[in-house]
Enzyme design. Structure first.
Site, PDB file in Angstrom:
ATOM      1  N   ASP A  10      33.944  43.108  35.817  1.00 42.04           N
ATOM      2  CA  ASP A  10      33.498  42.572  37.096  1.00 42.04           C
ATOM      3  C   ASP A  10      33.766  41.059  37.060  1.00 42.04           C
ATOM      4  OD1 ASP A  10      32.023  42.359  39.546  1.00 42.04           O
ATOM      5  OD2 ASP A  10      30.355  41.579  38.361  1.00 42.04           O
ATOM      6  N   ASP A  12      32.195  38.250  39.536  1.00 42.72           N
ATOM      7  CA  ASP A  12      31.033  37.393  39.795  1.00 42.72           C
ATOM      8  C   ASP A  12      29.891  37.718  38.821  1.00 42.72           C
ATOM      9  OD1 ASP A  12      31.847  36.063  42.429  1.00 42.72           O
ATOM     10  OD2 ASP A  12      32.116  38.170  42.924  1.00 42.72           O
TER      11      ASP A  12
HETATM   12  C1  G6P Z   1      30.795  40.675  44.275  1.00 40.58           C
HETATM   13  C2  G6P Z   1      29.428  40.051  44.250  1.00 40.58           C
HETATM   14  C3  G6P Z   1      28.666  40.366  45.511  1.00 40.58           C
HETATM   15  C4  G6P Z   1      29.496  40.004  46.717  1.00 40.58           C
HETATM   16  C5  G6P Z   1      30.801  40.771  46.703  1.00 40.58           C
HETATM   17  C6  G6P Z   1      31.695  40.409  47.869  1.00 40.58           C
HETATM   18  O1  G6P Z   1      30.693  42.020  44.021  1.00 40.58           O
HETATM   19  O2  G6P Z   1      28.686  40.504  43.150  1.00 40.58           O
HETATM   20  O3  G6P Z   1      27.450  39.664  45.488  1.00 40.58           O
HETATM   21  O4  G6P Z   1      28.800  40.284  47.917  1.00 40.58           O
HETATM   22  O5  G6P Z   1      31.489  40.480  45.495  1.00 40.58           O
HETATM   23  O6  G6P Z   1      32.160  39.099  47.688  1.00 40.58           O
HETATM   24  P1  G6P Z   1      32.966  38.252  48.733  1.00 40.58           P
HETATM   25  O7  G6P Z   1      33.501  37.122  47.899  1.00 40.58           O
HETATM   26  O8  G6P Z   1      34.069  39.145  49.258  1.00 40.58           O
HETATM   27  O9  G6P Z   1      32.035  37.858  49.800  1.00 40.58           O
HETATM   28 MG    MG Z   2      28.903  40.824  39.488  1.00 38.70          MG
END
Ligand code: G6P
Ligand code: MG
Length: 228
Positions: A10, A12
């Site tokens: 993953d 983030d």
């Molecule tokens: C990751 C994060 C989420 C986030 C998602 C979409 O999975 O953990 O918290 O909402 O990405 O991210 P974005 O950058 O497309 O808004």
């Molecule tokens: Mg994450």
């Protein structure tokens, strides 16, 4: 026994410290809407798409909005989020992440980035981490958000490997559930109290060795712990 062949990461909260920027941006949106949004509430947003995150946020605030208002808020949140992200430098790669990825590749494991984020390309560019991955599956390439296993299954397809040969590294409850739904080993990165369903939990990639990873792999696959 099935051999470990690939490690799926993953983005983030596992490779980079962007999870805090998602939280700051969503909390600001909640504040403007007139309610409080806590770190515990934020756990539900980790790993899920921007649209789904907004739905959960509105659920926490007890608000129902029309589609146009939701589109506007999602755009506003992304602008806030990007205002932080665009200032990032490779310093914000999480401790141990680069070293662990490099060790995986040197050990012969394929590596992939598996994220719901639609901002992954810009983050990879800013942090110069693209060469660490054999494949990238981001939020622009999936239709079902975690806990659906789609993002991880697509990584296995991209790497031309069976899903059962992959291990996943995740900081989100939804991501751990998605990894298990894909039939993969799930390594939790973060708080064991939150990621209790994972096969193994460590605070960060800096705290994980390949020996521990192989131990968790062997335990899941034949019920015995590998010899160091
Ligand atoms: C990751 C994060 C989420 C986030 C998602 C979409 O999975 O953990 O918290 O909402 O990405 O991210 P974005 O950058 O497309 O808004
Ligand atoms: Mg994450």
């Amino acid at each position: 026994m099935i051999p470990l062949a690939a490690c799926l990461f993953d983005l983030d909260g596992v490779i980079v410290d962007t999870a805090k920027y998602h939280f700051i941006a969503w909390r600001q949106i909640a504040k403007e809407l007139g309610f409080d949004f806590t770190e515990r509430d934020n756990e539900r947003l980790k790993g899920v798409s921007r649209t789904r995150s907004l739905e959960i946020l509105l659920e926490v605030g007890g608000l129902a909005l029309d589609t146009a208002a939701k589109v506007r808020l999602a755009e506003q949140k992304n602008a806030l989020y990007l205002s932080h992200v665009m200032k990032m430098t490779p310093v914000e790669i999480l401790p141990g992440a680069e070293a662990f990825l490099t060790a995986c590749r040197q050990a012969g494991y394929k590596t992939a980035l598996a994220t719901a984020s639609r901002n992954a390309a810009v983050i990879m560019e800013l942090l110069k981490i693209a060469p660490l991955f054999d494949a990238v599956v981001d939020g622009n390439k999936v239709t079902h958000t975690k806990p659906d296993p789609e993002v991880f299954l697509n990584c296995a397809v991209a790497l031309e490997l069976p899903p059962q040969t992959c291990a996943v590294f995740e900081d989100a409850e939804a991501g751990i559930a998605a990894a298990h739904a894909a039939g993969m080993l799930a390594i939790g990165i973060g708080d064991a109290g939150i990621l209790g369903n994972a096969d193994l939990v460590v605070p960060g990639l800096k705290d994980l060795s390949l020996v521990q990873l192989r131990g968790a792999w062997d335990k899941k696959n034949n019920g015995t712990v590998a010899k160091p």
